[in-house]
Scaffold this motif. Structure first.
Motif, PDB file in Angstrom:
ATOM      1  N   UNK A  52       0.824  -1.204   0.000  1.00 26.35           N
ATOM      2  CA  UNK A  52       0.000   0.000   0.000  1.00 26.35           C
ATOM      3  C   UNK A  52       0.861   1.259   0.000  1.00 26.35           C
ATOM      4  N   UNK A  53       1.801   1.357   0.951  1.00 26.50           N
ATOM      5  CA  UNK A  53       2.577   2.588   1.061  1.00 26.50           C
ATOM      6  C   UNK A  53       3.541   2.772  -0.108  1.00 26.50           C
ATOM      7  N   UNK A  54       4.086   1.688  -0.642  1.00 25.25           N
ATOM      8  CA  UNK A  54       4.944   1.798  -1.828  1.00 25.25           C
ATOM      9  C   UNK A  54       4.140   2.317  -3.016  1.00 25.25           C
ATOM     10  N   UNK A  55       2.942   1.760  -3.189  1.00 23.97           N
ATOM     11  CA  UNK A  55       2.078   2.182  -4.295  1.00 23.97           C
ATOM     12  C   UNK A  55       1.649   3.632  -4.129  1.00 23.97           C
ATOM     13  N   UNK A  56       1.238   3.990  -2.919  1.00 20.97           N
ATOM     14  CA  UNK A  56       0.760   5.347  -2.674  1.00 20.97           C
ATOM     15  C   UNK A  56       1.880   6.360  -2.882  1.00 20.97           C
ATOM     16  N   UNK A  57       3.099   5.999  -2.473  1.00 23.93           N
ATOM     17  CA  UNK A  57       4.237   6.895  -2.672  1.00 23.93           C
ATOM     18  C   UNK A  57       4.476   7.133  -4.162  1.00 23.93           C
ATOM     19  N   UNK A  58       4.491   6.061  -4.952  1.00 22.27           N
ATOM     20  CA  UNK A  58       4.737   6.196  -6.387  1.00 22.27           C
ATOM     21  C   UNK A  58       3.624   6.993  -7.068  1.00 22.27           C
ATOM     22  N   UNK A  59       2.402   6.836  -6.588  1.00 20.68           N
ATOM     23  CA  UNK A  59       1.289   7.614  -7.147  1.00 20.68           C
ATOM     24  C   UNK A  59       1.431   9.085  -6.780  1.00 20.68           C
ATOM     25  N   UNK A  60       1.968   9.377  -5.594  1.00 22.25           N
ATOM     26  CA  UNK A  60       2.275  10.771  -5.256  1.00 22.25           C
ATOM     27  C   UNK A  60       3.213  11.376  -6.301  1.00 22.25           C
ATOM     28  N   UNK A  61       4.234  10.613  -6.695  1.00 20.70           N
ATOM     29  CA  UNK A  61       5.170  11.124  -7.693  1.00 20.70           C
ATOM     30  C   UNK A  61       4.508  11.239  -9.064  1.00 20.70           C
ATOM     31  N   UNK A  62       3.661  10.262  -9.392  1.00 16.97           N
ATOM     32  CA  UNK A  62       2.978  10.289 -10.688  1.00 16.97           C
ATOM     33  C   UNK A  62       1.996  11.450 -10.801  1.00 16.97           C
ATOM     34  N   UNK A  63       1.453  11.887  -9.674  1.00 17.08           N
ATOM     35  CA  UNK A  63       0.538  13.026  -9.691  1.00 17.08           C
ATOM     36  C   UNK A  63       1.298  14.327  -9.468  1.00 17.08           C
ATOM     37  N   UNK A  64       2.616  14.257  -9.616  1.00 15.40           N
ATOM     38  CA  UNK A  64       3.470  15.452  -9.605  1.00 15.40           C
ATOM     39  C   UNK A  64       3.427  16.187  -8.275  1.00 15.40           C
ATOM     40  N   UNK A  65       3.398  15.420  -7.184  1.00 18.23           N
ATOM     41  CA  UNK A  65       3.493  16.045  -5.873  1.00 18.23           C
ATOM     42  C   UNK A  65       4.869  16.668  -5.680  1.00 18.23           C
ATOM     43  N   UNK A  66       5.828  16.239  -6.511  1.00 19.69           N
ATOM     44  CA  UNK A  66       7.117  16.908  -6.622  1.00 19.69           C
ATOM     45  C   UNK A  66       7.180  17.400  -8.058  1.00 19.69           C
ATOM     46  N   UNK A  67       7.175  18.702  -8.279  1.00 17.64           N
ATOM     47  CA  UNK A  67       7.128  19.223  -9.646  1.00 17.64           C
ATOM     48  C   UNK A  67       8.506  19.610 -10.122  1.00 17.64           C
ATOM     49  N   UNK A  68       8.818  19.241 -11.367  1.00 21.48           N
ATOM     50  CA  UNK A  68      10.118  19.508 -11.959  1.00 21.48           C
ATOM     51  C   UNK A  68      10.025  20.753 -12.820  1.00 21.48           C
ATOM     52  N   UNK A  69      10.893  21.723 -12.574  1.00 24.32           N
ATOM     53  CA  UNK A  69      10.898  22.940 -13.369  1.00 24.32           C
ATOM     54  C   UNK A  69      12.315  23.247 -13.805  1.00 24.32           C
ATOM     55  N   UNK A  70      12.502  23.841 -14.994  1.00 22.67           N
ATOM     56  CA  UNK A  70      13.849  24.170 -15.457  1.00 22.67           C
ATOM     57  C   UNK A  70      14.394  25.374 -14.720  1.00 22.67           C
ATOM     58  N   UNK A  71      15.702  25.360 -14.504  1.00 24.10           N
ATOM     59  CA  UNK A  71      16.358  26.509 -13.880  1.00 24.10           C
ATOM     60  C   UNK A  71      17.729  26.632 -14.508  1.00 24.10           C
ATOM     61  N   UNK A  72      17.884  27.621 -15.404  1.00 26.60           N
ATOM     62  CA  UNK A  72      19.157  27.758 -16.095  1.00 26.60           C
ATOM     63  C   UNK A  72      19.425  26.513 -16.912  1.00 26.60           C
ATOM     64  N   UNK A  73      20.642  25.997 -16.789  1.00 23.27           N
ATOM     65  CA  UNK A  73      21.029  24.803 -17.536  1.00 23.27           C
ATOM     66  C   UNK A  73      20.771  23.540 -16.738  1.00 23.27           C
ATOM     67  N   UNK A  74      20.088  23.676 -15.609  1.00 21.27           N
ATOM     68  CA  UNK A  74      19.880  22.525 -14.755  1.00 21.27           C
ATOM     69  C   UNK A  74      18.398  22.345 -14.476  1.00 21.27           C
ATOM     70  N   UNK A  75      18.061  21.171 -13.996  1.00 17.16           N
ATOM     71  CA  UNK A  75      16.704  20.890 -13.593  1.00 17.16           C
ATOM     72  C   UNK A  75      16.641  20.969 -12.081  1.00 17.16           C
ATOM     73  N   UNK A  76      15.766  21.833 -11.591  1.00 15.48           N
ATOM     74  CA  UNK A  76      15.624  22.000 -10.156  1.00 15.48           C
ATOM     75  C   UNK A  76      14.279  21.441  -9.732  1.00 15.48           C
ATOM     76  N   UNK A  77      14.203  20.980  -8.504  1.00 15.56           N
ATOM     77  CA  UNK A  77      12.961  20.474  -7.968  1.00 15.56           C
ATOM     78  C   UNK A  77      12.365  21.537  -7.064  1.00 15.56           C
ATOM     79  N   UNK A  78      11.101  21.846  -7.249  1.00 11.76           N
ATOM     80  CA  UNK A  78      10.438  22.782  -6.364  1.00 11.76           C
ATOM     81  C   UNK A  78       9.220  22.111  -5.766  1.00 11.76           C
TER      82      UNK A  78
END
Length: 240
Positions: free
Chosen positions: A58-84
């Motif tokens: 349950x918790x492994x699945x729920x964690x991965x679904x958190x990531x799939x629903x972009x609970x951590x969003x990836x945005x570009x920053x300069x020449x690097x990818x930053x996590x916000x």
């Protein structure tokens, strides 16, 4: 509609259903209270855990679904990818979920340990580590559909971010970001080059550089994708 009782069979069926991540998130949110009741006692670290296999799934699945629903969003920053994540990584929903996992299980269960390692790697934008965790660490068979979906999602987000962050990029570096074989890329493999040129990128054989074309995702498409081929297909081309 009331969900069936939380069991390994029901959870496995849900995970393998290929339902939209938002629907998976909603269903697993409803199941969390039931999962919490399986940890007895007031202190999670000392309480007896009933059905640890189900809780791990349950918790492994729920964690991965958190990531799939972009609970951590990836945005570009300069020449690097930053996590916000809002303004503080410790306030992310994915991080908060790890705090709700039963402490004893979290420290002993291999699948939950993988989740914690993945959280660190994604937060620190360690692309190679993310792919290693997803591809090489042992995941329960029931969780693998979500692992594979997240790998594709991570590739897509990275592809879009790199397309917006670089004016030129070496083929081997672009391959690294997407988890493609760098040795093959270093040999200027035409199949790897085609993965990018079919996105509208330009390949300069003289300078041996890729010239990315920024990928613009229309609002209606701003949802998790089904893999790198889907990201390329939305530009009207299919990757080989």
């Amino acid at each position: 509609m009331e969900l069936p009782r939380l069991t390994i069979e029901q959870l496995s069926k849900l995970v393998a259903s290929n339902s939209p991540p938002s629907q998976l998130f909603e269903a697993l949110t409803e199941y969390e209270q039931e999962a919490c009741l399986m940890t007895e006692g007031s202190g999670r670290s000392e309480g007896a855990i009933s059905n640890p296999e189900l809780l791990s799934l349950f918790y492994s699945s729920f964690f991965l679904v958190h990531l799939l629903t972009d609970q951590m969003s990836v945005t570009p920053h300069g020449a690097y990818t930053m996590i916000t994540i809002l303004t503080d990584p410790n306030r992310s929903e994915a991080h908060a979920l790890t705090k709700r996992m039963p402490t004893k299980l979290k420290h002993e269960d291999p699948s939950l340990q993988n989740c914690l390692a993945l959280l660190r790697a994604v937060w620190q934008t360690e692309h190679g580590q993310v792919y290693r965790i997803l591809r090489e660490l042992p995941w329960p068979e029931a969780v693998r559909p979500l692992v594979q979906r997240y790998e594709s999602f991570f590739q897509d987000k990275t592809l879009i971010s790199v397309s917006r962050s670089y004016e030129t990029i070496r083929l081997s570096v672009a391959a690294f970001y997407l988890g493609l074989d760098q040795d093959t890329a270093a040999q200027e493999d035409p199949n790897i080059i085609a993965n990018f040129t079919k996105c509208g990128w330009k390949w300069d054989p003289d300078t041996k550089l890729l010239h990315p074309k920024p990928i613009v995702v229309r609002p209606a498409e701003n949802q998790p994708y089904n893999g790198i081929r889907e990201a390329m297909a939305m530009l009207g081309a299919r990757a080989s």
